[in-house]
Design a protein around this motif. Structure first.
Motif, PDB file in Angstrom:
ATOM      1  N   UNK A 182       0.805  -1.092   0.004  1.00  0.00           N
ATOM      2  CA  UNK A 182      -0.048  -0.013   0.165  1.00  0.00           C
ATOM      3  C   UNK A 182       0.865   1.286   0.023  1.00  0.00           C
ATOM      4  N   UNK A 183       1.868   1.176   0.864  1.00  0.00           N
ATOM      5  CA  UNK A 183       2.673   2.313   0.810  1.00  0.00           C
ATOM      6  C   UNK A 183       3.272   2.620  -0.478  1.00  0.00           C
ATOM      7  N   UNK A 184       3.898   1.563  -0.967  1.00  0.00           N
ATOM      8  CA  UNK A 184       4.376   1.391  -2.369  1.00  0.00           C
ATOM      9  C   UNK A 184       3.533   2.001  -3.238  1.00  0.00           C
ATOM     10  N   UNK A 185       2.402   1.543  -3.311  1.00  0.00           N
ATOM     11  CA  UNK A 185       1.332   2.064  -4.195  1.00  0.00           C
ATOM     12  C   UNK A 185       0.790   3.630  -4.286  1.00  0.00           C
ATOM     13  N   UNK A 186       0.767   4.044  -2.983  1.00  0.00           N
ATOM     14  CA  UNK A 186       0.512   5.544  -2.718  1.00  0.00           C
ATOM     15  C   UNK A 186       1.839   6.174  -3.241  1.00  0.00           C
ATOM     16  N   UNK A 187       3.043   5.860  -2.721  1.00  0.00           N
ATOM     17  CA  UNK A 187       4.314   6.367  -3.077  1.00  0.00           C
ATOM     18  C   UNK A 187       4.538   6.334  -4.682  1.00  0.00           C
ATOM     19  N   UNK A 188       4.362   5.221  -5.194  1.00  0.00           N
ATOM     20  CA  UNK A 188       4.500   5.398  -6.771  1.00  0.00           C
ATOM     21  C   UNK A 188       3.448   6.013  -7.471  1.00  0.00           C
ATOM     22  N   UNK A 189       2.228   6.154  -7.091  1.00  0.00           N
ATOM     23  CA  UNK A 189       1.074   6.854  -7.688  1.00  0.00           C
ATOM     24  C   UNK A 189       1.675   8.254  -7.734  1.00  0.00           C
ATOM     25  N   UNK A 190       1.902   8.766  -6.547  1.00  0.00           N
ATOM     26  CA  UNK A 190       2.016  10.166  -6.370  1.00  0.00           C
ATOM     27  C   UNK A 190       3.476  10.426  -7.061  1.00  0.00           C
ATOM     28  N   UNK A 191       4.410   9.626  -7.078  1.00  0.00           N
ATOM     29  CA  UNK A 191       5.832   9.953  -7.996  1.00  0.00           C
ATOM     30  C   UNK A 191       5.138  10.001  -9.625  1.00  0.00           C
ATOM     31  N   UNK A 192       4.265   9.053 -10.033  1.00  0.00           N
ATOM     32  CA  UNK A 192       3.784   8.943 -11.312  1.00  0.00           C
ATOM     33  C   UNK A 192       3.078  10.150 -11.700  1.00  0.00           C
ATOM     34  N   UNK A 193       2.076  10.516 -10.872  1.00  0.00           N
ATOM     35  CA  UNK A 193       1.405  11.876 -11.225  1.00  0.00           C
ATOM     36  C   UNK A 193       2.436  12.986 -11.335  1.00  0.00           C
ATOM     37  N   UNK A 194       3.198  13.254 -10.364  1.00  0.00           N
ATOM     38  CA  UNK A 194       3.960  14.203 -10.465  1.00  0.00           C
ATOM     39  C   UNK A 194       4.963  14.319 -11.663  1.00  0.00           C
ATOM     40  N   UNK A 195       5.616  13.147 -12.041  1.00  0.00           N
ATOM     41  CA  UNK A 195       6.592  12.883 -13.138  1.00  0.00           C
ATOM     42  C   UNK A 195       5.560  13.329 -14.594  1.00  0.00           C
ATOM     43  N   UNK A 196       4.420  12.713 -14.292  1.00  0.00           N
ATOM     44  CA  UNK A 196       3.673  12.837 -15.649  1.00  0.00           C
ATOM     45  C   UNK A 196       3.182  14.164 -15.922  1.00  0.00           C
ATOM     46  N   UNK A 197       3.190  15.029 -14.990  1.00  0.00           N
ATOM     47  CA  UNK A 197       2.969  16.640 -15.149  1.00  0.00           C
ATOM     48  C   UNK A 197       4.044  17.043 -15.908  1.00  0.00           C
ATOM     49  N   UNK A 198       4.904  16.420 -15.816  1.00  0.00           N
ATOM     50  CA  UNK A 198       6.404  17.146 -16.781  1.00  0.00           C
ATOM     51  C   UNK A 198       6.401  16.601 -18.236  1.00  0.00           C
ATOM     52  N   UNK A 199       5.341  16.003 -18.633  1.00  0.00           N
ATOM     53  CA  UNK A 199       5.186  15.315 -19.764  1.00  0.00           C
ATOM     54  C   UNK A 199       6.301  14.682 -20.527  1.00  0.00           C
ATOM     55  N   UNK A 200       6.826  13.804 -20.006  1.00  0.00           N
ATOM     56  CA  UNK A 200       7.890  13.158 -20.161  1.00  0.00           C
ATOM     57  C   UNK A 200       7.539  11.951 -21.404  1.00  0.00           C
TER      58      UNK A 200
END
Ligand code: ADP
Length: 618
Positions: A49-67
């Motif tokens: 669950x911690x991994x899921x929350x952390x990875x999701x947050x990181x994914x959304x943040x990174x996706x905002x940079x449109x890589x």
């Protein structure tokens, strides 16, 4: 009152609680691998669950940079994997932890039952049957909480704390300490508050529930008497009052649980906010990439899933300890009678010396010799038997008569080693009863008592209790000899008819004849008849006596009775009063002596003392 509670609570925390904890832990010891496995699975669930929350947050943040999407692929797969693995781990964790808990509980029930058996009847007299039932059912169930809701969550919380601390410290030590503080507040502070608040209530819940059980069982068993004496309302009120107390206590426990939930949420949100407050300056200073910000906050937040069950764990700890102490109280109780360890001191006939290590095989030498036997149930109580002497040769028949309270049943209790004697001796085949294993000794005795307990099972099962391995023919023969076969045949399902709770579908005479059939089936060399016809009408009594005469053939017999009927066939009669032998001899002699026996005889035969003795009139 207040003080005694405080002292009890303190003791519970310092000594008794620790001891109970260690003993409960030991019970689980054989299953430690599975338990650890369950804790690991619990850890993996929260970690997913911690991994899921952390990875999701990181994914959304990174996706905002449109890589390019390929750069996000690892995170996308990670989120999917963790989403699924969390559910799988949770399922497995529940499965394994309950499996261990139920295994421990079933062991505990067997252990408890084994401990209870040798306590009967001497030590169990102090407990109510409902209370014992409550211990073996409800208390054992409460212990499930100890394993599933106390031990496992604590282990999981410790593992998660270690992981989250290292993870955050890797970014910045301050973050790690901030979360550690909140973790301790939620995981230790809140539970301590809960423990403090629920200590008395938790104990009281167990006590009140046990009293309620005991009361209900008592009320159901005695429903007829309660209704007959018009006490239904009063009884309902008593049960109702206990029920209301239990409800209010449970309400208080629920309130405490609610408070602990609120405290945990507070600490959890504080942790998230402290991470944000501490991490934002790091981003401003450029020491932390901003895309990690949400990940750190959400990881910290989700790690609290491991803390949430802890306050409840403390609450259950209290209940579990109370339940465990009640169970250990029974398992620790010393039976009133114990087999002697090791070999015998004196030389014994071969078949008797075997009795300490293996079952007696050949019956031989069953003469009973009682010398100077004195006994009382407890120090300070009056003597139930005083200096009793009795000789019962093999194949002989002796009756013990006397008014109620004379000590007749006490002698039976001692013969069967339900209690042990200290003064005087009882020798069987020339050796003290104490030198025999209880089990072997009881195998030698067939007992027909005043009240025969029949199990709520079929006639067949009740009969075969005496000797499960006996064949159908033997069983039927025993029933025939006890003059009950024809009646059983007339029942709707014959030998497979259920006799009802305590055999309530049968009359008193039928129950006694079943008891005689049982004794016939057991085929033991010594027979003890403890008022077997008490409470029966004269016609039924005669029927039962005929069956008893069949049973006595070829057996050493001791008859305990206050009814002086059919005693002319006895080789000897002992007249007991207040534990002392007042008279002894055959019936004719005793009647001529005009002593206590004659007095009892006259009373029972409606002849006034001054009347002329007319035996044929009896
Ligand atoms: P009887 O069978 O002749 O009616 P008992 O042997 O039952 O008499 O009782 C003899 C005495 O022992 C009585 O005073 C009785 O109160 C006492 N007694 C019997 N059973 C117990 C017991 N389980 N605990 C304490 N005292 C008992």
């Amino acid at each position: 009152m207040r003080n005694s509670y405080a002292v009890a609570g303190y003791e519970c925390f310092r000594g008794v609680g620790m001891k109970t904890f260690v003993r409960l832990w030991k019970l689980m010891a054989p299953h430690w691998k599975k338990m650890l496995g369950a804790a690991m699975l619990g850890f993996l669930t929260v970690a997913s669950n911690m991994g899921l929350m952390g990875a999701s947050a990181l994914l959304i943040a990174r996706a905002a940079l449109r890589p390019p999407v390929l750069d996000l692929l690892t995170l996308i797969v990670g989120v999917r994997f963790l989403g699924i693995s969390r559910a799988v781990f949770r399922y497995l964790e529940r499965y394994v932890s309950h499996d261990v808990a139920f295994r421990v509980l079933s062991q505990l029930r067997v252990k408890f039952y084994r401990a209870i058996e040798p306590l009967a009847p001497a030590r169990l007299a102090d407990y109510r049957s409902g209370d014992l039932l409550s211990r073996i059912v409800a208390d054992v169930e409460t212990l499930e909480n100890f394993y599933v809701r106390v031990l496992a969550p604590t282990l999981v919380a410790l593992m998660i704390l270690a992981v989250v601390f290292v993870f955050l410290a890797w970014f910045d030590l301050k973050l790690a300490f901030a979360v550690l503080g909140s973790f301790l507040a939620a995981g230790v502070g809140a539970p301590l508050v809960v423990r403090f608040l629920s200590r008395k209530t938790g104990r009281r819940v167990v006590e009140v529930r046990a009293t309620l059980h005991a009361n209900l069982v008592d009320s159901i068993q005695g429903m007829g008497e309660i209704a007959a004496f018009g006490q239904t309302r009063r009884r309902q009120e008593q049960v109702g009052a206990l029920d209301r107390e239990l409800m209010s206590l449970q309400g208080r426990m629920a309130g405490i649980a609610g408070l602990s939930g609120a405290l945990t949420s507070l600490a959890m949100n504080l942790a998230m906010w402290s991470v944000l407050v501490l991490a934002i300056p790091l981003v401003s200073r450029g020491t932390l990439d901003w895309t990690y910000l949400a990940m750190l906050a959400l990881t910290a937040l989700s790690s609290f899933e491991a803390v949430t069950p802890l306050p409840l764990a403390f609450q259950y700890l209290e209940e579990s300890f109370a339940a465990a102490q009640r169970l250990f109280e029974i398992t620790d109780a010393q039976p009133a009678v114990q087999d002697l360890p090791g070999a015998l001191s004196g030389p014994l006939p071969v078949h008797l010396s075997k009795s300490l290590s293996e079952p007696l095989s050949e019956p031989r030498g069953y003469n009973l010799q009682v010398d100077g036997l004195s006994f009382r149930y407890a120090q300070g109580e009056p003597w139930a038997l005083r200096g009793l002497d009795l000789a019962l040769p093999e194949g002989g028949r002796v009756a013990i008569v006397g008014p109620s309270g004379a000590g007749k049943s006490t002698l039976v209790n001692l013969l069967l080693r339900f209690w042990d004697y200290e003064h005087g001796s009882i020798r069987l085949g020339g050796h003290e009863l104490k030198k025999y294993r209880q089990e072997d000794l009881r195998r030698l005795f067939g007992v027909v008592a005043q009240h025969t307990h029949l199990f709520n099972a079929t006639v067949r099962e009740n009969l075969l209790l005496a000797r499960p391995e006996s064949g159908e023919d033997e069983m039927i023969q025993a029933a025939r000899d006890a003059r009950i076969h024809d009646f059983i045949q007339s029942l709707p399902q014959g030998y497979d008819t259920y006799v009802g709770e305590g055999g309530f579908k049968l009359s008193g005479g039928q129950r006694q004849r079943l008891a005689i059939a049982r004794a016939l089936l057991k085929n033991s060399p010594i027979l003890v008849l403890d008022e077997p016809t008490a409470g029966l009408d004269p016609v039924t009594e005669q029927e039962v006596m005929k069956a008893i005469h069949r049973l006595m053939e070829g057996r050493t017999t001791l008859v305990i009775t206050h009814r002086l009927a059919g005693l002319e066939i006895m080789d000897g009669i002992l007249v007991l009063k207040a534990g002392r032998v007042m008279e002894r001899g055959r019936q004719e002699t005793l009647l001529e002596q005009r002593g206590l026996y004659r007095k009892m005889w006259d009373l029972q035969h409606q002849i006034f003392p001054d009347d002329v003795y007319r035996p044929e009139g009896g």
